[in-house]
Design a protein around this motif. Structure first.
Motif, short mmCIF file in Angstrom:
data_model
loop_
_atom_site.label_atom_id
_atom_site.label_comp_id
_atom_site.label_asym_id
_atom_site.label_seq_id
_atom_site.Cartn_x
_atom_site.Cartn_y
_atom_site.Cartn_z
N GLU B 49 -37.09 -0.43 21.46
CA GLU B 49 -37.60 -1.62 22.14
C GLU B 49 -38.13 -1.18 23.50
O GLU B 49 -37.62 -0.22 24.08
CB GLU B 49 -36.43 -2.59 22.31
N HIS B 50 -39.14 -1.84 24.00
CA HIS B 50 -39.60 -1.52 25.36
C HIS B 50 -40.08 -2.77 26.08
O HIS B 50 -40.06 -3.87 25.51
CB HIS B 50 -40.67 -0.42 25.33
N LEU B 114 -38.32 10.36 32.41
CA LEU B 114 -38.55 9.51 31.23
C LEU B 114 -37.24 8.97 30.67
O LEU B 114 -37.15 7.83 30.23
CB LEU B 114 -39.23 10.34 30.14
N LYS B 115 -36.22 9.84 30.68
CA LYS B 115 -34.91 9.48 30.12
C LYS B 115 -34.34 8.23 30.76
O LYS B 115 -33.84 7.35 30.08
CB LYS B 115 -33.93 10.66 30.31
N SER B 116 -34.37 8.16 32.11
CA SER B 116 -33.69 7.02 32.74
C SER B 116 -34.58 6.13 33.58
O SER B 116 -34.09 5.18 34.19
CB SER B 116 -32.49 7.50 33.55
N ARG B 117 -35.91 6.37 33.58
CA ARG B 117 -36.80 5.49 34.35
C ARG B 117 -37.92 4.87 33.51
O ARG B 117 -38.73 4.11 34.03
CB ARG B 117 -37.41 6.25 35.54
N ALA B 118 -37.97 5.21 32.23
CA ALA B 118 -38.97 4.57 31.36
C ALA B 118 -38.25 3.47 30.58
O ALA B 118 -37.22 3.71 29.94
CB ALA B 118 -39.57 5.61 30.41
N PHE B 120 -37.29 1.93 27.94
CA PHE B 120 -37.10 1.94 26.48
C PHE B 120 -35.61 1.82 26.20
O PHE B 120 -34.78 2.30 26.98
CB PHE B 120 -37.60 3.27 25.89
N TRP B 121 -35.30 1.22 25.06
CA TRP B 121 -33.90 1.12 24.61
C TRP B 121 -33.87 1.40 23.12
O TRP B 121 -34.75 0.97 22.37
CB TRP B 121 -33.35 -0.28 24.90
N LYS B 122 -32.83 2.13 22.70
CA LYS B 122 -32.74 2.58 21.31
C LYS B 122 -31.57 1.92 20.59
O LYS B 122 -30.45 1.91 21.09
CB LYS B 122 -32.54 4.10 21.27
N LYS B 123 -31.88 1.43 19.39
CA LYS B 123 -30.81 0.85 18.58
C LYS B 123 -30.76 1.58 17.24
O LYS B 123 -31.77 1.62 16.51
CB LYS B 123 -31.09 -0.64 18.35
N TRP B 132 -26.45 -0.17 19.87
CA TRP B 132 -27.35 0.29 20.94
C TRP B 132 -26.88 1.65 21.43
O TRP B 132 -25.68 1.86 21.61
CB TRP B 132 -27.38 -0.72 22.09
N VAL B 133 -27.82 2.53 21.68
CA VAL B 133 -27.50 3.86 22.20
C VAL B 133 -27.28 3.74 23.71
O VAL B 133 -28.15 3.25 24.43
CB VAL B 133 -28.64 4.86 21.91
N ASP B 134 -26.09 4.16 24.18
CA ASP B 134 -25.80 4.11 25.61
C ASP B 134 -26.53 5.23 26.34
O ASP B 134 -26.69 6.32 25.80
CB ASP B 134 -24.29 4.29 25.85
N ALA B 135 -26.91 4.94 27.59
CA ALA B 135 -27.45 6.01 28.43
C ALA B 135 -26.31 6.98 28.72
O ALA B 135 -25.16 6.58 28.83
CB ALA B 135 -27.98 5.41 29.72
#
Lengths: 99, 146
Positions: B49-50, B114-118, B120-123, B132-135
């Motif tokens: 998701e973004h 990109l990892k923590s400033r773009a 996007f969220w992953k499920k 949901w994938v945690d940071a």
């Protein structure tokens, strides 16, 4: 009625602003909608969160630990102390996981 | 210097060839591509998701910062969204520069941001359900390297 209320609010000097509030990932799932228009008097993100939490349990639950929630103001990453002056869209979401 | 946010897949080899053809002043071309990893063999889909109105802007800012810090010939960021299967490409970054170290460093920088400033969220959806994938805690710490 709505218009009358707004006129009265302006006369009373209350700051009443319409904000687009958007949610993503598990924040969106737990709030139950992807976006909504919120009528608020909040001057900061933190004050908006307090208002939302007082509304309903689902908001109270999502914002019970804001260390796992991030906020963006008009599509720019921000923080909970930030003022809402001039802002039209507030986004709440979990820490990002790009890449 | 380009940023693309798209649902469809991309051809890494083709993108590298395009970058290579841009100039003969390029001595180093570094790329990284992130894939959908299935650790336990039970992953069915990865949903990305973004935040459409923020994503391109955030990626362009990260790219611009890399270009301020290093002397780069070209950069490319492609990030996908939507429903992906194990083994599929999620995203790529490529950096072209005159020398190797600069290209490696800039690519590393792009990935950390990109990892923590773009946005996007992953499920992950597997046989047992969806999550949901945690940071990772490290993700935020990695930004301080720069």
């Amino acid at each position: 009625m709505g218009l009358l209320f707004e006129i009265l609010a302006v006369l009373a000097g209350a700051k009443n602003v319409k904000l687009e509030v958007v949610y993503f990932a598990w924040v969106r799932e737990r709030i139950g909608v992807p976006r909504e228009t919120v009528q608020t008097e909040a001057e900061t993100v933190a004050a908006l969160v307090t208002e939302l939490r007082a509304r309903e349990d689902r908001y109270d639950l999502v914002f019970s630990d804001v260390s796992v929630v991030r906020v963006a103001l008009d599509q720019t990453l921000s923080d909970f102390d930030a003022p809402l002056d001039g802002v039209s869209e507030v986004a709440f979401f979990p820490p990002m996981t790009g890449g | 210097m380009a940023v693309r946010v798209q649902c469809e897949d991309f051809d890494l080899g083709f993108e590298m060839a395009v970058l290579r053809a841009e100039s003969t002043n390029i001595g180093a071309l570094v790329s990284f591509s992130g894939l959908v990893r299935d650790d336990m063999g039970d992953l069915q889909t990865l949903e990305l998701e973004h935040y459409p109105s923020m994503t391109t802007k955030a990626l362009a800012e990260i790219e611009a910062e890399a270009c301020r810090r290093w002397n780069l010939n070209a950069t490319l960021i492609i990030h996908r969204y939507g429903s992906l299967k194990p083994g599929e490409q999620i995203m790529m970054v490529a950096v072209a520069s005159r020398h190797r170290k600069v290209a490696f460093e800039a690519a590393d920088f792009l990935m950390d941001f990109l990892k923590s400033r773009a946005p996007f969220w992953k499920k992950e959806t597997g046989i047992g359900g969806a999550e949901w994938v945690d940071a990772k805690e490290d993700d935020e710490a990695f930004l301080k390297r720069w």
